[in-house]
Every structure is written in structure tokens, then in C-alpha cells.
Enzyme design. Structure first.
Site, mmCIF file in Angstrom:
data_model
loop_
_atom_site.group_PDB
_atom_site.id
_atom_site.type_symbol
_atom_site.label_atom_id
_atom_site.label_comp_id
_atom_site.label_asym_id
_atom_site.label_seq_id
_atom_site.Cartn_x
_atom_site.Cartn_y
_atom_site.Cartn_z
ATOM 1 N N ILE A 77 0.834 -1.208 0.000
ATOM 2 C CA ILE A 77 0.000 0.000 0.000
ATOM 3 C C ILE A 77 0.868 1.256 0.000
ATOM 4 C CG2 ILE A 77 -2.041 -1.013 1.091
ATOM 5 C CD1 ILE A 77 -0.964 0.153 3.786
ATOM 6 N N LYS A 102 5.185 2.837 -0.433
ATOM 7 C CA LYS A 102 6.595 2.547 -0.656
ATOM 8 C C LYS A 102 7.350 3.803 -0.292
ATOM 9 C CE LYS A 102 9.676 -0.116 -3.146
ATOM 10 N NZ LYS A 102 10.447 0.020 -1.916
ATOM 11 N N GLY A 103 8.407 3.669 0.459
ATOM 12 C CA GLY A 103 9.223 4.831 0.810
ATOM 13 C C GLY A 103 10.649 4.508 0.500
ATOM 14 N N ARG A 104 11.524 5.093 1.292
ATOM 15 C CA ARG A 104 12.949 4.885 1.073
ATOM 16 C C ARG A 104 13.353 3.461 1.432
ATOM 17 N NH1 ARG A 104 15.783 9.821 2.617
ATOM 18 N NH2 ARG A 104 13.956 9.898 3.932
ATOM 19 N N GLY A 135 12.179 -0.482 2.168
ATOM 20 C CA GLY A 135 11.178 -1.535 2.074
ATOM 21 C C GLY A 135 9.845 -1.036 1.557
ATOM 22 N N LYS A 145 5.350 -2.612 7.894
ATOM 23 C CA LYS A 145 6.464 -2.090 7.089
ATOM 24 C C LYS A 145 7.554 -3.155 7.113
ATOM 25 C CE LYS A 145 9.378 2.072 7.214
ATOM 26 N NZ LYS A 145 9.376 3.451 7.748
ATOM 27 N N ASP A 173 12.632 14.188 9.108
ATOM 28 C CA ASP A 173 12.122 13.883 7.760
ATOM 29 C C ASP A 173 10.635 14.220 7.675
ATOM 30 O OD1 ASP A 173 12.385 13.089 5.132
ATOM 31 O OD2 ASP A 173 12.305 10.939 5.547
HETATM 32 P P1 ADP Z 1 9.797 4.787 4.455
HETATM 33 O O1 ADP Z 1 10.595 4.850 5.720
HETATM 34 O O2 ADP Z 1 10.264 3.718 3.539
HETATM 35 O O3 ADP Z 1 9.690 6.126 3.797
HETATM 36 P P2 ADP Z 1 7.087 5.089 5.489
HETATM 37 O O4 ADP Z 1 6.935 4.662 6.919
HETATM 38 O O5 ADP Z 1 7.168 6.559 5.235
HETATM 39 O O6 ADP Z 1 8.320 4.309 4.844
HETATM 40 O O7 ADP Z 1 5.885 4.465 4.648
HETATM 41 C C1 ADP Z 1 5.822 4.594 3.241
HETATM 42 C C2 ADP Z 1 4.399 4.886 2.781
HETATM 43 O O8 ADP Z 1 3.528 3.818 3.197
HETATM 44 C C3 ADP Z 1 3.780 6.147 3.412
HETATM 45 O O9 ADP Z 1 4.115 7.300 2.666
HETATM 46 C C4 ADP Z 1 2.297 5.826 3.337
HETATM 47 O O10 ADP Z 1 1.802 6.088 2.028
HETATM 48 C C5 ADP Z 1 2.247 4.306 3.560
HETATM 49 N N1 ADP Z 1 2.015 4.021 4.996
HETATM 50 C C6 ADP Z 1 2.969 3.935 5.958
HETATM 51 N N2 ADP Z 1 2.427 3.643 7.151
HETATM 52 C C7 ADP Z 1 1.095 3.562 6.969
HETATM 53 C C8 ADP Z 1 -0.029 3.298 7.845
HETATM 54 N N3 ADP Z 1 0.161 3.080 9.142
HETATM 55 N N4 ADP Z 1 -1.273 3.282 7.307
HETATM 56 C C9 ADP Z 1 -1.440 3.504 5.984
HETATM 57 N N5 ADP Z 1 -0.441 3.762 5.108
HETATM 58 C C10 ADP Z 1 0.818 3.790 5.577
HETATM 59 MG MG MG Z 2 11.797 6.262 6.664
HETATM 60 MG MG MG Z 3 8.672 7.742 4.519
#
Ligand code: ADP
Ligand code: MG
Ligand code: MG
Length: 319
Positions: free
Chosen positions: A27, A29-31, A33, A48, A149
Site C-alpha cells: 500500500i 513505498k518509501g525509502r 522496504g 512495514k 524527515d
Molecule cells: P519509508 O521509511 O520507507 O519512507 P514510510 O513509513 O514513510 O516508509 O511508509 C511509506 C508509505 O507507506 C507512506 O508514505 C504511506 O503512504 C504508507 N504508509 C505507511 N504507514 C502507513 C499506515 N500506518 N497506514 C497507511 N499507510 C501507511
Molecule cells: Mg523512513
Molecule cells: Mg517515509
């Protein structure tokens, strides 16, 4: 914090993680995983997943979530952490509360905001950031935490339209008693688009915790602008575009950000009609004082919270 406490607490949570079923595709994706929707005892959760190569990021984020007294309605709620043997590799899991509205970035892309919705988002992010930044002294106290961040992708929108700050993987903690910052890191971290001038220039004073907090405030100012840009209070808003979209390309380089933010001293445009609106013009003033060039002259988060709170009262808004 005694690291052994952290580890034993993670062990207790393992059983919770083992019972979580995830569904594909991701659902988010970020930096690091990807994030999946999971099911734990019939409830939705967000999972995550980090690879074992990213263990340092996983354990850092887990440790921050396990900080004593971190729990707050405007901070993403941590549920459990675990590592799973996935055959060829080990997966590292971080389970949090799931928010079906997704990130503020997703939400603003397809929602416009009336006055109350706008204030609810702005005030709740501010409350979450105030909780992070504030040290609580005492046996069950919490350190001051700077996020490093802050951006719309790292803020989740709850069902009731308020927000929770997530993605704590880059956060740093400060303990006033020993006057120490937990990771005196020398690297430049964060997302380039949201980096303040001193981070772009690599001149942030790493020995001053206030400097880290003030860097968050700059990014928070940009997020407030993004929220404002989707308000329908003074007319139909433009389509959602992250801050600086008109000035830098997708995934800008440090040099591209430097040219705009440091050399050109440019910021996203505050519209004329916002500046004359009784409730929006004070927000424009807050934004300007948050994204100031000078790290030390930015508003402390508690000051922003107070101003937003008094605006809420004067507008008799129910949020
Ligand atoms: P990263 O550290 O890889 O950037 P994030 O924690 O920011 O990962 O999560 C990446 C994306 O996943 C977020 O921008 C959001 O769109 C989605 N996401 C993360 N956590 C949740 C959550 N608890 N509920 C719904 N979507 C989420
Ligand atoms: Mg992060
Ligand atoms: Mg993020």
C-alpha cells in the site's frame, strides 16, 4: 533507555507479529522496504517490511517507537516488531496502526479542505510535533525528539481527518540531563525537497538540539503550505503538487535545491487572497516564520500550537 528492555519488549511482541497476515500488493513505498496492509485478529494493521540489509534502519525506528511516553494521538501508534524467516532471507517487520486514508500526500491529492478540515490537519500535526519536540523530565519521562524527515508522505491521515506523524526512522533523541544527542550523526539526512538551507549547505550545528528542532519547523512550514494549497476557503484550489514543484524537478538534486532555496531564497507562493482572509492570513504568517532562512529565528512548535489554538477559538471551530 536500557537496550535490554527494548529487546525483551520486542520478544514479547513476536507472538503478535507471527499472527499477522499480510495482503499484497504493497500500500506504500518509501525509502526503505514497503508497507503492506496486514490483518491481526480481524483488525487492520500496517506492516512495514525491511530487508536484513536495512536492519540498522529497522532497529532504529523500532527503538524510537519504543521510547517511553512516546504514545500520543498524533504520533503513529506502534504495535509490534519482529523478524521473520522468509526462506531465502530474513524480513524485518514493523507493525503499526493502519490508516485507510493513507499519507497526507495521498489524501491531499484527492481531497480539498474547508476551514475546519484545514485546521484539524494543521493543528493535529502541530500537536504531534510538539509532543515529539518536548522533553518530559521524570522517571517515566521522554527525551526531546527531532524527526528530521517531516513531509506529507510521512504523515498519516486518520478516519476523523486528524493526522499522525509516522516514519520515525531518522529521528534523534536529546537528553538534557546528560546534554547528549543519541546519534551525533554527521551525515545529511532527510528528503531534499523539504531540507532547510542549513541542511542543504551542511552547516547545521550538530551539537545544538534546538538546531535539529528548528530544521523540523522549516519542513513543517512547507507541509502547512501544501495543506493550505488544497483549501477551498478562498476559491477552488489548484491540483495538489508538493512544495517547490514549480521550481525543481521530481527527485531534485541537492544542487537544484540549493539554487532555489539558498541562492534564490525562494519559497512556495502564498496567494494574495490568502493574505487577506481573517483565518488564513495568520496561517500565512506562521508559515513565513517557520520557513525562515535563519534556523534560530524560526518559531518554536509550542508557539505555533498556541497561535493555531487561539485561531480555533476565535473562529469557534469544532475540530
Ligand atoms: P519509508 O521509511 O520507507 O519512507 P514510510 O513509513 O514513510 O516508509 O511508509 C511509506 C508509505 O507507506 C507512506 O508514505 C504511506 O503512504 C504508507 N504508509 C505507511 N504507514 C502507513 C499506515 N500506518 N497506514 C497507511 N499507510 C501507511
Ligand atoms: Mg523512513
Ligand atoms: Mg517515509
Amino acid at each position: 533507555m536500557d537496550p535490554r528492555n527494548g529487546i525483551s519488549r520486542i520478544m514479547e511482541q513476536e507472538t503478535v507479529a507471527k499472527k499477522t497476515k499480510i495482503s499484497y500488493p504493497a500500500i506504500g513505498k518509501g525509502r526503505y522496504g514497503a508497507v503492506y496492509l496486514g490483518n491481526l485478529h480481524g483488525d487492520n494493521v500496517a506492516v512495514k517490511i525491511f530487508t536484513s540489509k536495512e536492519e540498522a534502519s529497522w532497529s532504529r525506528e523500532v527503538r524510537i517507537y519504543q521510547t517511553v511516553m512516546l504514545q500520543h494521538e498524533n504520533i503513529l501508534r506502534f504495535i509490534a516488531a519482529d523478524n521473520k524467516d522468509a526462506g531465502t532471507c530474513t524480513e524485518l517487520w514493523l507493525i503499526t496502526e493502519y490508516h485507510e486514508n493513507g499519507s497526507l500526500f495521498n489524501y491531499l491529492s484527492d481531497t480539498t479542505l474547508n476551514q475546519e478540515a484545514l485546521f484539524k490537519i494543521a493543528y493535529s500535526i502541530c500537536c504531534g510535533l510538539a509532543h515529539l519536540h518536548t522533553e518530559m523530565i521524570g522517571i517515566r519521562g521522554k527525551p526531546a525528539i527531532a524527526h528530521r524527515d517531516i513531509k506529507s508522505n510521512n504523515i498519516l491521515v486518520k478516519k476523523d481527518g486528524s493526522c499522525a506523524i509516522g516514519d520515525l526512522g531518522l529521528a534523534v533523541c536529546y537528553y538534557s540531563k546528560s546534554n547528549t544527542i543519541d546519534i551525533p550523526s554527521n551525515e545529511r539526512v532527510g528528503t531534499r525537497r523539504y531540507m532547510p538551507p542549513e541542511v542543504i549547505e551542511d552547516t547545521l550545528n550538530m551539537r545544538s538540539f534546538d538546531a535539529f528542532k528548528n530544521a523540523d519547523i522549516y519542513s513543517f512550514g512547507l507541509v502547512l503550505w501544501e495543506v493550505l494549497s488544497r483549501s477551498n476557503i478562498t476559491g477552488t484550489p489548484d491540483d495538489y503538487a508538493p512544495c517547490f514543484s514549480e521550481m525543481v524537478p521530481h527527485d531534485p538534486s541537492i544542487e537544484e535545491m540549493r539554487r532555489v532555496v539558498v541562492v534564490g531564497k525562494r519559497r512556495p507562493r502564498l496567494k494574495k487572497e490568502w493574505e487577506i482572509h481573517p483565518f488564513i492570513s495568520p496561517i500565512c504568517k506562521i508559515i513565513r516564520e517557520c520557513w525562515s532562512d535563519n534556523n534560530e529565528s524560526r518559531l518554536p512548535v509550542l508557539r505555533v500550537k498556541k497561535t493555531l489554538h487561539s485561531l480555533l477559538h476565535s473562529g469557534d471551530m469544532k475540530i
